[in-house]
Enzyme design. Structure first.
Site, PDB file in Angstrom:
ATOM      1  N   LYS A   1       0.842  -1.213   0.000  1.00  0.00           N
ATOM      2  CA  LYS A   1       0.000   0.000   0.000  1.00  0.00           C
ATOM      3  C   LYS A   1       0.870   1.254   0.000  1.00  0.00           C
ATOM      4  O   LYS A   1       0.602   2.208  -0.732  1.00  0.00           O
ATOM      5  CB  LYS A   1      -0.945  -0.024   1.220  1.00  0.00           C
ATOM      6  CG  LYS A   1      -2.024  -1.106   1.118  1.00  0.00           C
ATOM      7  CD  LYS A   1      -2.802  -1.298   2.408  1.00  0.00           C
ATOM      8  CE  LYS A   1      -3.724  -2.517   2.302  1.00  0.00           C
ATOM      9  NZ  LYS A   1      -4.465  -2.839   3.508  1.00  0.00           N
TER      10      LYS A   1
ATOM     11  N   GLN B   1      -5.265  -1.452   9.805  1.00  0.00           N
ATOM     12  CA  GLN B   1      -4.974  -2.751   9.205  1.00  0.00           C
ATOM     13  C   GLN B   1      -5.505  -3.898  10.067  1.00  0.00           C
ATOM     14  O   GLN B   1      -5.306  -3.927  11.279  1.00  0.00           O
ATOM     15  CB  GLN B   1      -3.451  -2.892   9.010  1.00  0.00           C
ATOM     16  CG  GLN B   1      -3.023  -4.138   8.272  1.00  0.00           C
ATOM     17  CD  GLN B   1      -3.432  -4.159   6.797  1.00  0.00           C
ATOM     18  OE1 GLN B   1      -3.632  -3.120   6.175  1.00  0.00           O
ATOM     19  NE2 GLN B   1      -3.558  -5.346   6.238  1.00  0.00           N
TER      20      GLN B   1
ATOM     21  N   ASP C   1     -11.448   2.088   3.535  1.00  0.00           N
ATOM     22  CA  ASP C   1     -11.699   0.645   3.474  1.00  0.00           C
ATOM     23  C   ASP C   1     -13.178   0.364   3.198  1.00  0.00           C
ATOM     24  O   ASP C   1     -13.535  -0.748   2.798  1.00  0.00           O
ATOM     25  CB  ASP C   1     -11.354  -0.007   4.825  1.00  0.00           C
ATOM     26  CG  ASP C   1     -10.022  -0.728   4.814  1.00  0.00           C
ATOM     27  OD1 ASP C   1      -9.638  -1.253   3.754  1.00  0.00           O
ATOM     28  OD2 ASP C   1      -9.371  -0.755   5.877  1.00  0.00           O
TER      29      ASP C   1
HETATM   30  N1  GUN Z   1      -6.304  -7.025   6.119  1.00  0.00           N
HETATM   31  C1  GUN Z   1      -6.460  -7.827   5.041  1.00  0.00           C
HETATM   32  N2  GUN Z   1      -7.142  -7.178   4.080  1.00  0.00           N
HETATM   33  C2  GUN Z   1      -7.416  -5.950   4.535  1.00  0.00           C
HETATM   34  C3  GUN Z   1      -8.095  -4.825   3.993  1.00  0.00           C
HETATM   35  O1  GUN Z   1      -8.606  -4.822   2.860  1.00  0.00           O
HETATM   36  N3  GUN Z   1      -8.169  -3.729   4.812  1.00  0.00           N
HETATM   37  C4  GUN Z   1      -7.634  -3.706   6.067  1.00  0.00           C
HETATM   38  N4  GUN Z   1      -7.779  -2.592   6.778  1.00  0.00           N
HETATM   39  N5  GUN Z   1      -7.006  -4.742   6.597  1.00  0.00           N
HETATM   40  C5  GUN Z   1      -6.902  -5.858   5.834  1.00  0.00           C
END
Ligand code: GUN
Length: 281
Positions: free
Chosen positions: A53, A97, A120
């Site tokens: 990211k 996360q 998200d």
């Molecule tokens: N952990 C695994 N996939 C994701 C996601 O799409 N967003 C977040 N915040 N955590 C994750």
């Protein structure tokens, strides 16, 4: 040896194109965007996802800040940080996360993020808007599944879709997106009886169970389109839920892991940051 490469849904090509589009929008409009990622602890998979990211933000000239907190950070402390970010003028998007440690209530955290910065799409307001077919910040992986089908001109309307995943992160939002696109949707999960019987009726099968190579050709219909959103590690290598080599002959199209829908998860996060900016202004 038979060449099956035409069956692979090319997610990288689409990701690259989409990312160039996002970078251009940011550059042409001189947008000043900032994404803040909050991580509790040092989970190796989370480190890897967050790394992807951060790199994508750098490529698109989005400022990114990682707030890495101790695994024992309390919910109150976390909420304080989120509140500060909610109120900060120069923060466009906030992402906490997952997975979070057991002492943190994920729902409380998701709902504490102001919905216009909830990149998200996990907060109750964005969930409700998605449910109601209203414009909103849509969860990135779910949107990625729809995007990759559309990019490859795969008809969704009228198709029988089976999703093996009922999570708030992917399965539930994806169910809504497929319904909005006029598919007939069945959602399966760990309590589903006769999974094989159901999955093998799907024109489009989406699998996210975290069980490496679980889906063999016996679980798919002849000429099915198979999208693998599972990510696990097998012998230290990243691995999906679909036994790719067992299914490749029977399916009509398939994604790979790595190099599949996961690439679009990151790109759609960037899309959501740009969108969050437009919601603020
Ligand atoms: N952990 C695994 N996939 C994701 C996601 O799409 N967003 C977040 N915040 N955590 C994750």
């Amino acid at each position: 040896m038979v060449d099956y490469s035409h069956k692979i849904l090319n997610c990288k090509e689409y990701r690259d194109r989409k990312e160039v589009g996002i970078a251009n929008v940011i550059l042409e409009n001189s947008l000043k965007l900032k994404l803040v990622i909050i991580q509790l602890g040092d989970d190796p998979s989370s480190n890897s996802y967050i790394g992807n990211k951060l790199k994508a933000c750098e490529r698109c000239k989005i400022e990114a800040e990682l707030i890495k907190l101790d695994i024992n950070t309390t919910q109150e402390e976390l909420l304080k940080i989120i509140n500060r970010l909610n109120e900060s003028e120069n923060v466009t998007g906030i992402l906490v996360q997952f997975p979070l440690p057991a002492h943190i209530d994920a729902k409380v955290i998701n709902d504490s993020i102001v919905y216009t910065k909830d990149v998200d799409g996990f907060s109750i307001i964005n969930k409700g808007k998605l449910y109601s077919n209203e414009d909103c910040l849509v969860p990135c992986t779910a949107q990625g599944v729809i995007d990759i089908l559309k990019y490859n001109d795969i008809e969704i309307s009228g198709k029988k879709v089976v999703i093996i995943n009922r999570s708030d992160l992917v399965g539930k939002p994806l169910m809504h997106l497929f319904l909005q696109n006029n598919a007939t949707v069945t959602v399966c999960h760990s309590y589903t009886k006769n999974l094989q019987e159901i999955s093998s009726t799907a024109d489009i099968l989406v699998v996210g169970i975290g069980n490496p190579n679980f889906i063999t050709k016996d679980y798919i219909k002849q000429d099915a389109i198979v999208l693998d959103i599972g990510i696990s590690f097998l012998d230290n290598k990243i691995c999906g839920d679909v036994d790719f080599f067992d299914c490749i002959e029977k399916c009509s199209r398939i994604t790979t892991v790595p190099g599949g829908v996961g690439l679009l998860t990151v790109t759609n996060l960037l899309t959501n940051v740009v969108k969050a900016f437009s919601m603020k202004n």
